[in-house]
Design a protein around this motif. Structure first.
Motif, short mmCIF file in Angstrom:
data_model
loop_
_atom_site.label_atom_id
_atom_site.label_comp_id
_atom_site.label_asym_id
_atom_site.label_seq_id
_atom_site.Cartn_x
_atom_site.Cartn_y
_atom_site.Cartn_z
N TRP A 117 0.86 -1.19 0.00
CA TRP A 117 0.00 0.00 0.00
C TRP A 117 0.89 1.23 0.00
O TRP A 117 1.86 1.31 0.75
CB TRP A 117 -0.91 0.00 1.23
N ALA B 217 1.01 5.66 -0.41
CA ALA B 217 0.32 6.96 -0.43
C ALA B 217 1.37 8.06 -0.40
O ALA B 217 2.32 7.99 0.38
CB ALA B 217 -0.63 7.10 0.75
N ASP C 287 -3.69 9.47 -1.13
CA ASP C 287 -4.63 8.53 -1.74
C ASP C 287 -3.97 7.15 -1.72
O ASP C 287 -3.09 6.86 -2.53
CB ASP C 287 -4.93 8.97 -3.18
N TRP C 288 -4.39 6.30 -0.79
CA TRP C 288 -3.77 5.00 -0.64
C TRP C 288 -4.13 4.09 -1.81
O TRP C 288 -5.30 3.91 -2.14
CB TRP C 288 -4.21 4.34 0.67
N ARG C 289 -3.10 3.54 -2.44
CA ARG C 289 -3.30 2.63 -3.56
C ARG C 289 -2.48 1.37 -3.34
O ARG C 289 -1.46 1.39 -2.65
CB ARG C 289 -2.90 3.30 -4.88
N SER C 290 -2.95 0.29 -3.94
CA SER C 290 -2.31 -1.00 -3.70
C SER C 290 -1.61 -1.53 -4.94
O SER C 290 -2.01 -1.23 -6.07
CB SER C 290 -3.34 -2.04 -3.23
N GLU C 291 -0.56 -2.30 -4.71
CA GLU C 291 0.18 -2.97 -5.76
C GLU C 291 0.42 -4.42 -5.33
O GLU C 291 1.22 -4.66 -4.42
CB GLU C 291 1.51 -2.28 -6.03
N GLN D 82 -7.05 -4.63 -2.69
CA GLN D 82 -8.04 -3.61 -2.98
C GLN D 82 -7.46 -2.61 -3.97
O GLN D 82 -6.24 -2.46 -4.09
CB GLN D 82 -8.42 -2.87 -1.68
N ASP D 83 -8.31 -1.88 -4.67
CA ASP D 83 -7.83 -0.87 -5.61
C ASP D 83 -7.48 0.43 -4.91
O ASP D 83 -6.54 1.11 -5.25
CB ASP D 83 -8.88 -0.59 -6.70
N THR D 84 -8.28 0.79 -3.92
CA THR D 84 -8.02 2.04 -3.21
C THR D 84 -8.34 1.84 -1.74
O THR D 84 -9.07 0.93 -1.36
CB THR D 84 -8.88 3.19 -3.73
#
Length: 412
Positions: free
Chosen positions: A367, A369, A375-379, A407-409
């Motif tokens: 995660w 940001a 804006d937390w985003r996942s990879e 998750q996507d966001t």
């Protein structure tokens, strides 16, 4: 059995004959139909009455025994009943520690929401006290993570770091201003002890001196000359444990240099992969916060997989990484205090979820940001077929596919 409705969940009538337990959609449960007599009976479930007395008072409300038993069964199945007295001897010992319980009441209440079985929250809190976690790093992020884990009831929290605390290491939830100039490992040991709700259970080795060397909520064994032992010298004993102390339940990698989180050194993780020790990465680099991946050796992608995937996407990545790692940095890190605190809190929450038996969203996933938007985003970090960890083959890939989906966001 002394059943009680979980007090952490607020109750409200949705109508004349339906009761909702809990406010948020994540944990709310509705019960119905509920008549007036049954609603009155619910008020009796406060943990002060055993089943015989409950049945007696139910008869006074014209509720038959079968109705009461069915109701209690439905409440238990829905995870709405608690019974602290049934949590077992470890939990009983914890309940008698009034000063510890007063500190941990919010934590126990939170566990009661996510642990459906009666007494499950106290059992889990007692289990935390028997766990051993190592945090590698005592900067703004690492020290705060160690403080939270200790305060949340983890019995033995070790912090490994070198050098002396600098003014920019200080954080409200981490090292205090008075620690500047002290050895980081010593300052971290003091922080962890202050944060703990009470002394951890004593652990004594076969020679009766084990607890004295490791300390309680301390930073682990030291070399004869002082200071923490090197990773190579300590790897075997630290991972597998020794007489008088358990093996590591988790390693949290939170170095002061965020590059070692964004691009972890593969060799450093080698002993953890070989021993099957779970490890979680967390840190800040250039105003960007990172939590994850949580690596489950043999089940998820590791640091080596991450490096190989990046090289596949960008052939110049290894060249640039070698330059960044070899360059000497004198400037203070771009580690915003609020971002560091957010990363530490999220990483500690993920660590506790894992220690409590769940797979948090950082399992096999990073995660990220960046300031200023957060804006937390996942990879997802999947296994790489060429990585020496071997996770990409057969059983490892099957285990990895059973984890928590990314998750996507995530709300910041």
């Amino acid at each position: 059995m002394y059943p009680m409705l979980k007090p952490a969940l607020r109750r409200a009538w949705r109508g004349r004959n339906t009761v909702q337990f809990g406010v948020t959609p994540a944990h709310a449960v509705t019960l119905g139909p509920v008549d007036i007599a049954t609603g009155s009976f619910l008020e009796l479930l406060d943990g002060t009455r055993g089943l015989p007395l409950l049945h007696e008072e139910a008869r006074a409300l014209d509720l038959p025994e079968r109705h009461v038993n069915l109701l209690l069964g439905r409440l238990a199945e829905a995870g709405l009943l608690d019974d602290p007295r049934s949590a077992g001897p470890g939990a009983d010992a914890l309940r008698r520690r009034v000063e510890v319980m007063d500190r941990q009441r919010p934590d126990v209440a939170s566990l009661s929401v996510v642990r459906p079985d009666p007494g499950g929250s106290l059992r889990q809190m007692a289990a935390r006290r028997a766990m051993r976690v190592q945090v590698r790093g005592a900067g703004r992020v690492g020290a705060s993570i160690a403080s939270v884990l200790s305060g949340a009831g983890v019995g033995q929290v070790e912090v490994l770091d070198g050098g002396r605390a600098e003014p920019w290491d200080v954080a409200p939830g981490g090292l205090p201003p008075a620690s500047v100039g002290e050895r980081r490992d010593v300052a971290a040991r003091q922080l962890v002890r202050r944060s703990a709700p009470g002394p951890a259970p004593r652990r004594t080795g076969a020679d009766g001196a084990g607890a004295g060397r490791t300390g309680t909520n301390g930073t682990g064994p030291e070399r004869p000359g002082g200071g923490p032992a090197t990773a190579g010298a300590r790897a075997g004993a630290d991972l597998a444990g020794s007489a008088g102390q358990p093996g590591l339940s988790l390693v949290v990698v939170a170095p002061r240099d965020g590059l070692a989180v964004y691009a972890p050194v593969v060799d450093t993780a080698g002993p953890w992969i070989a021993s099957g020790t779970p490890h979680l990465y967390a840190g800040v680099i250039e105003a960007t916060g990172l939590v994850g991946p949580l690596v489950l050796p043999g089940g998820t992608g590791c640091a080596g997989c991450l490096e190989l995937h990046r090289a596949d996407r960008d052939p110049q990545w290894p060249r640039m990484l070698a330059q960044w790692r070899s360059g000497r940095r004198e400037a203070a890190p771009a580690c915003d205090l609020a971002l560091a605190t957010a990363v530490a809190g999220l990483a500690a929450a993920h660590a506790l979820a894992f220690l409590d038996g769940d797979l948090p969203a950082s399992t096999g996933t990073r995660w990220e940001a960046a300031l200023p938007l957060l804006d937390w985003r996942s990879e997802p970090i999947g296994p790489h077929p060429e990585c020496s960890c071997g996770t990409a083959g057969g059983a490892g890939r099957e285990r990895a596919s059973g984890g928590v989906p990314a998750q996507d966001t995530m709300a910041g």
